[in-house]
Design a protein around this motif. Structure first.
Motif, PDB file in Angstrom:
ATOM      1  N   PRO A 296       0.825  -1.214   0.000  1.00  0.00           N
ATOM      2  CA  PRO A 296       0.000   0.000   0.000  1.00  0.00           C
ATOM      3  C   PRO A 296       0.863   1.269   0.000  1.00  0.00           C
ATOM      4  O   PRO A 296       1.888   1.334   0.682  1.00  0.00           O
ATOM      5  CB  PRO A 296      -0.815  -0.099   1.281  1.00  0.00           C
ATOM      6  CG  PRO A 296      -0.363  -1.303   2.002  1.00  0.00           C
ATOM      7  CD  PRO A 296       0.665  -2.007   1.187  1.00  0.00           C
ATOM      8  N   VAL A 297       0.435   2.254  -0.760  1.00  0.00           N
ATOM      9  CA  VAL A 297       1.151   3.526  -0.879  1.00  0.00           C
ATOM     10  C   VAL A 297       0.133   4.645  -0.752  1.00  0.00           C
ATOM     11  O   VAL A 297      -0.948   4.581  -1.325  1.00  0.00           O
ATOM     12  CB  VAL A 297       1.877   3.631  -2.239  1.00  0.00           C
ATOM     13  CG1 VAL A 297       2.549   4.969  -2.391  1.00  0.00           C
ATOM     14  CG2 VAL A 297       2.857   2.499  -2.413  1.00  0.00           C
ATOM     15  N   THR A 298       0.466   5.672   0.020  1.00  0.00           N
ATOM     16  CA  THR A 298      -0.400   6.847   0.152  1.00  0.00           C
ATOM     17  C   THR A 298       0.482   8.091   0.131  1.00  0.00           C
ATOM     18  O   THR A 298       1.518   8.130   0.791  1.00  0.00           O
ATOM     19  CB  THR A 298      -1.174   6.804   1.491  1.00  0.00           C
ATOM     20  OG1 THR A 298      -1.883   5.592   1.569  1.00  0.00           O
ATOM     21  CG2 THR A 298      -2.146   7.954   1.602  1.00  0.00           C
ATOM     22  N   PHE A 299       0.045   9.112  -0.611  1.00  0.00           N
ATOM     23  CA  PHE A 299       0.763  10.392  -0.587  1.00  0.00           C
ATOM     24  C   PHE A 299      -0.200  11.506  -0.922  1.00  0.00           C
ATOM     25  O   PHE A 299      -1.290  11.288  -1.447  1.00  0.00           O
ATOM     26  CB  PHE A 299       1.980  10.374  -1.521  1.00  0.00           C
ATOM     27  CG  PHE A 299       1.660  10.103  -2.959  1.00  0.00           C
ATOM     28  CD1 PHE A 299       1.438  11.144  -3.836  1.00  0.00           C
ATOM     29  CD2 PHE A 299       1.613   8.806  -3.436  1.00  0.00           C
ATOM     30  CE1 PHE A 299       1.153  10.889  -5.173  1.00  0.00           C
ATOM     31  CE2 PHE A 299       1.329   8.548  -4.765  1.00  0.00           C
ATOM     32  CZ  PHE A 299       1.101   9.588  -5.636  1.00  0.00           C
ATOM     33  N   ARG A 300       0.203  12.702  -0.571  1.00  0.00           N
ATOM     34  CA  ARG A 300      -0.623  13.884  -0.776  1.00  0.00           C
ATOM     35  C   ARG A 300      -0.119  14.635  -2.016  1.00  0.00           C
ATOM     36  O   ARG A 300       1.076  14.869  -2.169  1.00  0.00           O
ATOM     37  CB  ARG A 300      -0.505  14.770   0.444  1.00  0.00           C
ATOM     38  CG  ARG A 300      -1.768  15.402   0.840  1.00  0.00           C
ATOM     39  CD  ARG A 300      -1.594  15.935   2.265  1.00  0.00           C
ATOM     40  NE  ARG A 300      -2.694  16.575   2.865  1.00  0.00           N
ATOM     41  CZ  ARG A 300      -3.914  16.104   2.966  1.00  0.00           C
ATOM     42  NH1 ARG A 300      -4.223  14.958   2.452  1.00  0.00           N
ATOM     43  NH2 ARG A 300      -4.860  16.768   3.576  1.00  0.00           N
TER      44      ARG A 300
ATOM     45  N   THR B 106      -5.424  13.328  -1.293  1.00  0.00           N
ATOM     46  CA  THR B 106      -4.678  12.141  -0.904  1.00  0.00           C
ATOM     47  C   THR B 106      -4.819  11.098  -1.989  1.00  0.00           C
ATOM     48  O   THR B 106      -5.924  10.747  -2.392  1.00  0.00           O
ATOM     49  CB  THR B 106      -5.217  11.584   0.431  1.00  0.00           C
ATOM     50  OG1 THR B 106      -5.092  12.588   1.432  1.00  0.00           O
ATOM     51  CG2 THR B 106      -4.446  10.354   0.859  1.00  0.00           C
ATOM     52  N   ILE B 107      -3.684  10.590  -2.442  1.00  0.00           N
ATOM     53  CA  ILE B 107      -3.671   9.574  -3.490  1.00  0.00           C
ATOM     54  C   ILE B 107      -3.193   8.283  -2.854  1.00  0.00           C
ATOM     55  O   ILE B 107      -2.172   8.243  -2.173  1.00  0.00           O
ATOM     56  CB  ILE B 107      -2.751  10.000  -4.653  1.00  0.00           C
ATOM     57  CG1 ILE B 107      -3.252  11.322  -5.250  1.00  0.00           C
ATOM     58  CG2 ILE B 107      -2.680   8.897  -5.702  1.00  0.00           C
ATOM     59  CD1 ILE B 107      -2.346  11.892  -6.293  1.00  0.00           C
ATOM     60  N   ALA B 108      -3.978   7.243  -3.032  1.00  0.00           N
ATOM     61  CA  ALA B 108      -3.638   5.941  -2.441  1.00  0.00           C
ATOM     62  C   ALA B 108      -3.634   4.894  -3.539  1.00  0.00           C
ATOM     63  O   ALA B 108      -4.416   4.955  -4.486  1.00  0.00           O
ATOM     64  CB  ALA B 108      -4.643   5.573  -1.354  1.00  0.00           C
TER      65      ALA B 108
ATOM     66  N   ARG C  28      -1.802   0.665  -4.539  1.00  0.00           N
ATOM     67  CA  ARG C  28      -1.132  -0.547  -4.071  1.00  0.00           C
ATOM     68  C   ARG C  28      -0.317  -1.121  -5.193  1.00  0.00           C
ATOM     69  O   ARG C  28      -0.563  -1.033  -6.339  1.00  0.00           O
ATOM     70  CB  ARG C  28      -2.209  -1.481  -3.582  1.00  0.00           C
ATOM     71  CG  ARG C  28      -1.857  -2.873  -3.417  1.00  0.00           C
ATOM     72  CD  ARG C  28      -3.073  -3.640  -2.980  1.00  0.00           C
ATOM     73  NE  ARG C  28      -3.480  -4.480  -4.069  1.00  0.00           N
ATOM     74  CZ  ARG C  28      -3.298  -5.796  -4.045  1.00  0.00           C
ATOM     75  NH1 ARG C  28      -2.799  -6.369  -3.002  1.00  0.00           N
ATOM     76  NH2 ARG C  28      -3.659  -6.514  -5.037  1.00  0.00           N
TER      77      ARG C  28
END
Length: 93
Positions: free
Chosen positions: A79-83, A89-91, A93
């Motif tokens: 899982p990857v999440t960044f602003r 927020t962009i999430a 996998r």
């Protein structure tokens, strides 16, 4: 020649001159027909080349690479999440 009543003609007799004009008109018609055909063929060729070029510009071939996902058997999804710069927020996998 003027004394014997004969009339001097330039370019042959009247029927010969008329035949020459008819022949010139005939060749003139053929020239117009051939020019029209050449013009239509030239326009068709330019149109076909433009059609193919625009299709290739609008729908380019997909990129291919010499490697594939199978070349990395130990690669695992995580899982990857960044602003983003706009605050979203962009999430993934």
């Amino acid at each position: 020649m003027a004394g014997n009543g004969a009339r001097a003609t330039v370019g042959g007799t009247a029927p010969e001159r008329a035949a020459g004009r008819s022949r010139r008109r005939h060749w003139g018609r053929w020239l117009v027909v051939i020019a029209a055909i050449v013009l239509v063929v030239a326009v068709a060729i330019v149109g076909a080349v433009g059609w193919v070029a625009s299709e290739r510009a609008i729908h380019p071939a997909p990129n291919t690479y010499p490697w594939s996902l199978a070349d990395y058997p130990n690669l695992k999804a995580e899982p990857v999440t960044f602003r983003s710069s706009t605050g979203v927020t962009i999430a993934g996998r």
